[in-house]
Design an enzyme around this catalytic site. Structure first.
Site, PDB file in Angstrom:
ATOM      1  N   GLY A 240      -1.223  -2.761   6.105  1.00 39.31           N
ATOM      2  CA  GLY A 240      -2.340  -3.631   6.480  1.00 39.31           C
ATOM      3  C   GLY A 240      -2.945  -3.237   7.810  1.00 39.31           C
ATOM      4  O   GLY A 240      -3.187  -2.054   8.074  1.00 39.31           O
TER       5      GLY A 240
ATOM      6  N   SER B 254     -11.269  -2.102   5.160  1.00 37.76           N
ATOM      7  CA  SER B 254      -9.904  -1.606   4.965  1.00 37.76           C
ATOM      8  C   SER B 254      -9.344  -1.041   6.266  1.00 37.76           C
ATOM      9  O   SER B 254     -10.088  -0.484   7.084  1.00 37.76           O
ATOM     10  CB  SER B 254      -9.923  -0.501   3.905  1.00 37.76           C
ATOM     11  OG  SER B 254      -8.661   0.104   3.806  1.00 37.76           O
TER      12      SER B 254
ATOM     13  N   THR C 261       0.856  -1.187   0.000  1.00 28.51           N
ATOM     14  CA  THR C 261       0.000   0.000   0.000  1.00 28.51           C
ATOM     15  C   THR C 261       0.887   1.230   0.000  1.00 28.51           C
ATOM     16  O   THR C 261       2.055   1.150   0.366  1.00 28.51           O
ATOM     17  CB  THR C 261      -0.883   0.011   1.280  1.00 28.51           C
ATOM     18  OG1 THR C 261      -1.700  -1.140   1.267  1.00 28.51           O
ATOM     19  CG2 THR C 261      -1.757   1.237   1.390  1.00 28.51           C
TER      20      THR C 261
HETATM   21  O1  DON Z   1      -7.073  -1.749   2.677  1.00 28.40           O
HETATM   22  C1  DON Z   1      -6.404  -2.435   3.443  1.00 28.40           C
HETATM   23  O2  DON Z   1      -6.557  -2.423   4.643  1.00 28.40           O
HETATM   24  C2  DON Z   1      -5.317  -3.321   2.889  1.00 28.40           C
HETATM   25  N1  DON Z   1      -5.625  -3.705   1.558  1.00 28.40           N
HETATM   26  C3  DON Z   1      -4.030  -2.601   2.977  1.00 28.40           C
HETATM   27  C4  DON Z   1      -2.882  -3.456   2.585  1.00 28.40           C
HETATM   28  C5  DON Z   1      -1.603  -2.860   2.994  1.00 28.40           C
HETATM   29  O3  DON Z   1      -1.512  -1.828   3.580  1.00 28.40           O
HETATM   30  C6  DON Z   1      -0.418  -3.590   2.706  1.00 28.40           C
HETATM   31  N2  DON Z   1       0.706  -2.729   3.054  1.00 28.40           N
HETATM   32  N3  DON Z   1       1.717  -2.465   3.162  1.00 28.40           N
END
Ligand code: DON
Length: 612
Positions: free
Chosen positions: A516, A493, A423
């Site tokens: 995440g 999310s 992300t």
């Molecule tokens: O929207 C969410 O919560 C996840 N899809 C985010 C994934 C994420 O942040 C992975 N990161 N480094």
């Protein structure tokens, strides 16, 4: 034979005085005065550019700050505007947009598109996200307006609740993991409402960048990880870009995404709609089908963003604007509301007691998060609506005990959460106080691992943010019935692109992150750190603590003192100390104090902000 050497046309070869000697006195005077004016002009131009240069030195300063990670950390001080993204090239492109007369929305668009090119493992036009946009007051008597644009992926029309029951990995890898991409529609909506520069001008830097740039460490590190190296070397779609000569490219070598550059050029000319109908859409649908997916032309054509006033709360007199469900914005507000109950929190500072308290607030936050889902699909959305309220935190607060922590059931979680890794977040503020916090994602690193070789677009695996009935997740937890896939539904999310205003209504902070389920706890901790007197960079760089109820563990970054760690253990926390260099969560901040803008990007992902 002709003699070697430079060829010179006769007139170019003649020295100037030979010409002038033939000029009449009156004409000579005219010529001399023209030359003098020219010299004066050059002098002033030089002076002006030197003045501007020294002004720009004053108006933006980059200072190296203390970093706990192996990477360098910086804080940017600026007077006009700043961009904090996870990649220096993209922060600079955003600042270039600001300098070129664009506003914060224009800048975030050019920055986000750039991230999709160079940090394609994090986000891109095959993904989606959320943004919070602050429109500054138009006059001293009015107040700002703050909006959310939800451009989250949605489940395709053929999705159903049990689609991953027999093959849980299909929500992560391959065509079935792909949600309908929303990123371009989100950027388009922001541009249509608030952008000032032509769309094409914002896309063009990424068109050029994608033709070839020097690979940086973060990308190099990822493609060389064993898990991804086999994809890059074994799959011809990826090999063509990341190992064009049969071996993986390395940092310092030129990487070319010619296919994506062509796609972006079409999008620059025709607008974002080019991804949703026509040859790009045809190619994407074909690729997703050939890799086991269900994305259709109708899904792409029917995709719609949601625009709404931002979710609003307060924290210690400041106004906090964040994103609505299905993000974790309501949960962030809940945790801040809980911390607001401690009157002496700021004066006391980062004591053991306060570390314990914020872990407890986080644990109640994670319990509340289990109720969050796409509100459009909730049978009763009141349980989501109450989460960010002061009344709800008043109810929960008496359950925080200063002497000890508790088992997960104590916090009343309903179900599970997931852990993931791909992300990107960017924060921007411009000279008028317009600000944007934007988090976009393809979910896991390199999304679904499906790249369409025609268009160069990497498709997300956002479907994994839904739950699957009857299948406990990797932590052995039961899934959430509120968050099953349904046609057109947006998955839960952890993102929280947030903007905070000072008590007087002026801009204070644009913040957000990646990582995440660690996103909103990291954002929460950086906000508290800044209240504890740290500057934006120090607040980001400082070690974090993470406890998401399950697994039973308080994950503490390796910078905390033995005293704090022992103290937390005494209160019952199951502390695991983890190397701060691991990439867990990554935060980007722009903030304003008086007339000064401060921007910082997390060194954990080698981010560097920029300003002017
Ligand atoms: O929207 C969410 O919560 C996840 N899809 C985010 C994934 C994420 O942040 C992975 N990161 N480094």
């Amino acid at each position: 034979m002709e003699k070697a050497g430079p060829r010179v046309r006769p007139s170019e070869a003649l020295p100037l005085h030979i010409h002038t000697s033939k000029v009449q006195p009156k004409r000579r005077w005219k010529l001399v005065s023209a030359l003098i004016s020219l010299a004066v002009l050059f002098y002033w131009r030089d002076c002006l550019s030197r003045c501007l240069l020294s002004f720009s030195k004053v108006s933006s300063r980059r200072r190296e700050t203390h970093s706990y990670t192996r990477n360098k950390a910086y804080i940017i001080e600026a007077t006009n505007g700043a961009v904090a993204s996870e990649n220096e090239i993209c922060s600079n492109i955003g600042v270039g947009t600001l300098k070129g007369g664009g506003n914060a929305v224009d800048a975030v668009i050019s920055t986000t598109l750039c991230i999709g090119v160079v940090n394609m493992f994090s986000s891109g036009i095959g993904g989606g996200g959320f943004m919070t946009v602050r429109i500054p007051p138009s006059s001293p008597n009015t107040s700002s307006e703050v909006f959310n644009i939800d451009f989250r992926e949605v489940a395709p029309a053929l999705a159903n609740t049990t689609m991953y029951k027999n093959d849980p990995a299909a929500s992560l890898f391959g065509g079935l993991a792909v949600g309908v991409p929303g990123e371009l529609r989100g950027l388009e909506e922001a541009h249509r409402r608030w952008g000032t520069l032509p769309w094409k001008q914002l896309v063009q830097p990424s068109v050029e960048l994608a033709r070839g740039w020097t690979m940086q460490t973060e990308l190099s590190r990822r493609i060389h990880e064993e898990f991804f190296a086999s994809l890059m070397l074994g799959n011809p779609d990826w090999r063509a870009i990341f190992a064009p000569n049969g071996r993986l490219l390395q940092a310092g070598e030129t990487i070319r995404r010619t296919n994506l550059s062509r796609t972006l050029a079409m999008i620059a000319e025709e607008g974002p709609g080019a991804l949703y109908k026509g040859p790009i859409a045809n190619s994407l649908v074909k690729k997703v089908h050939s890799t086991g997916g269900i994305l259709s032309h109708q899904d792409l054509e029917h995709y719609r963003v949601k625009v709404m006033p931002a979710l609003q709360g307060t924290y210690r007199g400041r106004t906090v604007y964040t994103t609505h469900a299905p993000t974790s914005g309501p949960v962030l507000l809940h945790m801040l509301n809980l911390m607001e109950h401690y009157d002496a929190l700021i004066e006391e500072g980062r004591t053991l007691e306060n570390m314990h308290r914020y872990i407890e607030a986080m644990k109640f936050g994670f319990a509340a998060r289990t109720k969050v889902c796409d509100p459009t699909f909730a049978n009763d959305s009141t349980s989501i609506e109450e989460i960010p309220t002061k009344a709800y935190s008043d109810l929960v607060f008496p359950n925080i005990t200063d002497d000890r922590t508790h088992a997960p059931e104590y916090y009343h979680p309903i179900f599970d959460m997931v852990d993931d890794h791909g992300t990107s977040h960017s924060s921007v503020v411009d000279k008028n106080g317009m600000a944007v916090a934007l988090t976009s994602t393809v979910n896991m690193v390199f999304g679904s691992q499906v790249m369409d070789p025609e268009t160069g677009i990497i498709l997300n695996d956002q479907m994994d943010d839904f739950s699957t009935p009857g299948k406990p997740n990797i932590f052995g937890l039961y899934p959430s019935p509120f968050n099953y896939p349904e046609p057109g539904k947006r998955p839960l999310s952890s993102t929280t692109p947030t903007i905070i205003e000072h008590e007087d209504g002026s801009f204070y902070l644009a913040i957000g992150g990646s990582g995440g389920s660690r996103i909103f706890p990291a954002v929460f901790q950086v906000i508290l750190n800044m209240d504890w007197g740290m500057d934006a960079s120090a607040a980001i760089e400082y070690g974090r603590i993470h406890d998401q109820l399950y697994p039973l563990m308080a994950d503490v970054d390796s910078v905390y003192s033995d005293e704090i760690i022992a103290g937390l253990r005494e209160k019952g926390h199951n502390v695991t100390v983890s190397d701060i260099n691991r990439i867990a969560s990554v935060v980007q901040v722009v903030s304003k104090k008086g007339d000064n803008i401060y921007a910082a990007s997390d060194s954990r992902k080698n981010g560097v902000a920029a300003g002017y």
